[in-house]
Write a protein that holds these residues in place. Structure first.
Motif, PDB file in Angstrom:
ATOM      1  N   ARG A   1      24.246  27.619  61.547  1.00 23.83           N
ATOM      2  CA  ARG A   1      23.613  27.320  60.274  1.00 23.83           C
ATOM      3  C   ARG A   1      24.036  28.365  59.255  1.00 23.83           C
ATOM      4  N   ILE A   2      24.876  27.922  58.317  1.00 20.99           N
ATOM      5  CA  ILE A   2      25.332  28.802  57.242  1.00 20.99           C
ATOM      6  C   ILE A   2      24.296  28.741  56.126  1.00 20.99           C
ATOM      7  N   PRO A   3      23.846  29.900  55.649  1.00 21.07           N
ATOM      8  CA  PRO A   3      22.795  29.876  54.627  1.00 21.07           C
ATOM      9  C   PRO A   3      23.301  29.310  53.302  1.00 21.07           C
ATOM     10  N   HIS A   4      22.379  28.713  52.562  1.00 24.81           N
ATOM     11  CA  HIS A   4      22.693  28.207  51.219  1.00 24.81           C
ATOM     12  C   HIS A   4      22.917  29.401  50.299  1.00 24.81           C
ATOM     13  N   ILE A   5      23.969  29.324  49.488  1.00 25.32           N
ATOM     14  CA  ILE A   5      24.295  30.419  48.570  1.00 25.32           C
ATOM     15  C   ILE A   5      23.828  30.020  47.171  1.00 25.32           C
ATOM     16  N   PRO A   6      22.800  30.680  46.651  1.00 22.24           N
ATOM     17  CA  PRO A   6      22.351  30.363  45.286  1.00 22.24           C
ATOM     18  C   PRO A   6      23.395  30.793  44.257  1.00 22.24           C
ATOM     19  N   ASP A   7      23.421  30.096  43.138  1.00 26.86           N
ATOM     20  CA  ASP A   7      24.423  30.363  42.098  1.00 26.86           C
ATOM     21  C   ASP A   7      24.329  31.786  41.555  1.00 26.86           C
ATOM     22  N   ASP A   8      23.102  32.330  41.460  1.00 30.29           N
ATOM     23  CA  ASP A   8      22.960  33.671  40.883  1.00 30.29           C
ATOM     24  C   ASP A   8      23.366  34.778  41.864  1.00 30.29           C
ATOM     25  N   ALA A   9      23.639  34.426  43.124  1.00 26.90           N
ATOM     26  CA  ALA A   9      24.063  35.426  44.109  1.00 26.90           C
ATOM     27  C   ALA A   9      25.575  35.643  44.085  1.00 26.90           C
ATOM     28  N   LEU A  10      26.321  34.700  43.506  1.00 23.34           N
ATOM     29  CA  LEU A  10      27.784  34.788  43.448  1.00 23.34           C
ATOM     30  C   LEU A  10      28.251  35.232  42.070  1.00 23.34           C
ATOM     31  N   GLU A  11      29.264  36.076  42.078  1.00 22.85           N
ATOM     32  CA  GLU A  11      29.849  36.514  40.806  1.00 22.85           C
ATOM     33  C   GLU A  11      31.359  36.610  41.004  1.00 22.85           C
ATOM     34  N   GLU A  12      32.103  36.057  40.055  1.00 22.28           N
ATOM     35  CA  GLU A  12      33.568  36.121  40.107  1.00 22.28           C
ATOM     36  C   GLU A  12      34.075  36.978  38.959  1.00 22.28           C
ATOM     37  N   ARG A  13      35.037  37.832  39.288  1.00 25.98           N
ATOM     38  CA  ARG A  13      35.692  38.618  38.253  1.00 25.98           C
ATOM     39  C   ARG A  13      37.187  38.455  38.442  1.00 25.98           C
ATOM     40  N   PHE A  14      37.895  38.339  37.348  1.00 25.28           N
ATOM     41  CA  PHE A  14      39.343  38.211  37.412  1.00 25.28           C
ATOM     42  C   PHE A  14      39.958  39.529  36.957  1.00 25.28           C
ATOM     43  N   VAL A  15      40.858  40.034  37.796  1.00 26.12           N
ATOM     44  CA  VAL A  15      41.504  41.312  37.510  1.00 26.12           C
ATOM     45  C   VAL A  15      43.005  41.140  37.671  1.00 26.12           C
ATOM     46  N   ARG A  16      43.739  42.114  37.215  1.00 29.02           N
ATOM     47  CA  ARG A  16      45.199  42.054  37.346  1.00 29.02           C
ATOM     48  C   ARG A  16      45.598  42.337  38.788  1.00 29.02           C
ATOM     49  N   SER A  17      46.539  41.564  39.274  1.00 28.90           N
ATOM     50  CA  SER A  17      47.036  41.746  40.639  1.00 28.90           C
ATOM     51  C   SER A  17      47.907  42.981  40.716  1.00 28.90           C
ATOM     52  N   SER A  18      47.924  43.595  41.897  1.00 24.93           N
ATOM     53  CA  SER A  18      48.820  44.729  42.106  1.00 24.93           C
ATOM     54  C   SER A  18      50.090  44.220  42.765  1.00 24.93           C
ATOM     55  N   GLY A  19      51.098  45.046  42.806  1.00 25.94           N
ATOM     56  CA  GLY A  19      52.332  44.681  43.477  1.00 25.94           C
ATOM     57  C   GLY A  19      53.327  44.017  42.553  1.00 25.94           C
ATOM     58  N   PRO A  20      54.421  43.506  43.138  1.00 28.65           N
ATOM     59  CA  PRO A  20      55.491  42.927  42.331  1.00 28.65           C
ATOM     60  C   PRO A  20      55.073  41.615  41.676  1.00 28.65           C
ATOM     61  N   GLY A  21      55.727  41.265  40.611  1.00 25.81           N
ATOM     62  CA  GLY A  21      55.416  40.016  39.932  1.00 25.81           C
ATOM     63  C   GLY A  21      56.109  39.911  38.588  1.00 25.81           C
ATOM     64  N   GLY A  22      56.925  40.888  38.240  1.00 25.22           N
ATOM     65  CA  GLY A  22      57.659  40.818  36.971  1.00 25.22           C
ATOM     66  C   GLY A  22      56.762  41.093  35.786  1.00 25.22           C
ATOM     67  N   GLN A  23      57.137  40.539  34.639  1.00 25.91           N
ATOM     68  CA  GLN A  23      56.395  40.769  33.403  1.00 25.91           C
ATOM     69  C   GLN A  23      55.003  40.147  33.453  1.00 25.91           C
ATOM     70  N   ASN A  24      54.885  39.061  34.209  1.00 25.74           N
ATOM     71  CA  ASN A  24      53.624  38.319  34.269  1.00 25.74           C
ATOM     72  C   ASN A  24      52.489  39.176  34.827  1.00 25.74           C
ATOM     73  N   VAL A  25      52.795  40.058  35.769  1.00 27.78           N
ATOM     74  CA  VAL A  25      51.753  40.811  36.454  1.00 27.78           C
ATOM     75  C   VAL A  25      51.012  41.761  35.508  1.00 27.78           C
ATOM     76  N   ASN A  26      51.666  42.200  34.462  1.00 24.04           N
ATOM     77  CA  ASN A  26      51.038  43.125  33.530  1.00 24.04           C
ATOM     78  C   ASN A  26      50.222  42.435  32.444  1.00 24.04           C
ATOM     79  N   LYS A  27      50.321  41.117  32.347  1.00 18.29           N
ATOM     80  CA  LYS A  27      49.658  40.399  31.264  1.00 18.29           C
ATOM     81  C   LYS A  27      48.508  39.507  31.718  1.00 18.29           C
ATOM     82  N   VAL A  28      48.629  38.914  32.915  1.00 20.43           N
ATOM     83  CA  VAL A  28      47.702  37.868  33.327  1.00 20.43           C
ATOM     84  C   VAL A  28      46.798  38.375  34.443  1.00 20.43           C
TER      85      VAL A  28
END
Length: 145
Positions: free
Chosen positions: A11-38
């Motif tokens: 039984r996997i517990p129900h995850i309420p919406d206020d318990a989850l938070e998403e943040r978007f950050v810049r990826s590390s590692g190779p990726g060319g010019q795109n990695v520094n902007k997106v």
């Protein structure tokens, strides 16, 4: 059929919406010019204090997650395998689901202590007597009667 299926679905517990938070950050590692902007990497944070789960599952989740749980009781999953936010978000959610499913698996059945039968005890003692007699014959002096 997996182990969890044989012992019953976890039984996997129900995850309420206020318990989850998403943040978007810049990826590390190779990726060319795109990695520094997106900002394509996803940091998914789940506040475990807001979940309704049993004590066994909470302990098992803490063991499985290890250092990914903060002192405040927040599970942090970072996903940056893919080049798009959407695929990283899906990857993070799938990894969270797998972790919760593994933590929700019931404990394996414990061994039930059993007592050897009277006949088995007698056979064991008889074997020990025979072995003892063989070892006594190995001595330097003749056996005493």
């Amino acid at each position: 059929m997996g182990r969890a299926m044989r012992r019953g679905m976890a039984r996997i517990p129900h995850i309420p919406d206020d318990a989850l938070e998403e943040r978007f950050v810049r990826s590390s590692g190779p990726g060319g010019q795109n990695v520094n902007k997106v900002e394509t990497a996803v940091e998914l944070r789940l506040n475990l204090n807001r979940l309704d789960m049993g004590e066994y599952m909470a302990r098992r989740l803490a063991t499985l997650a290890g250092r990914r749980i903060t002192q405040d009781g927040v599970l942090v999953i970072q996903a940056q395998r893919f080049r798009t936010q959407d695929r990283n978000r899906t990857d993070a959610r799938e990894r969270l689901d797998e972790l919760l499913a593994k933590a929700a698996e019931p404990p394996p059945p414990t061994r039930r202590a059993t007592k050897p039968s009277y006949g088995a005890q007698m056979r064991r003692l008889e074997g020990k007597k025979l072995r003892s007699g063989v070892k006594k014959l190995r001595g330097n002096k003749p056996p005493a009667d």
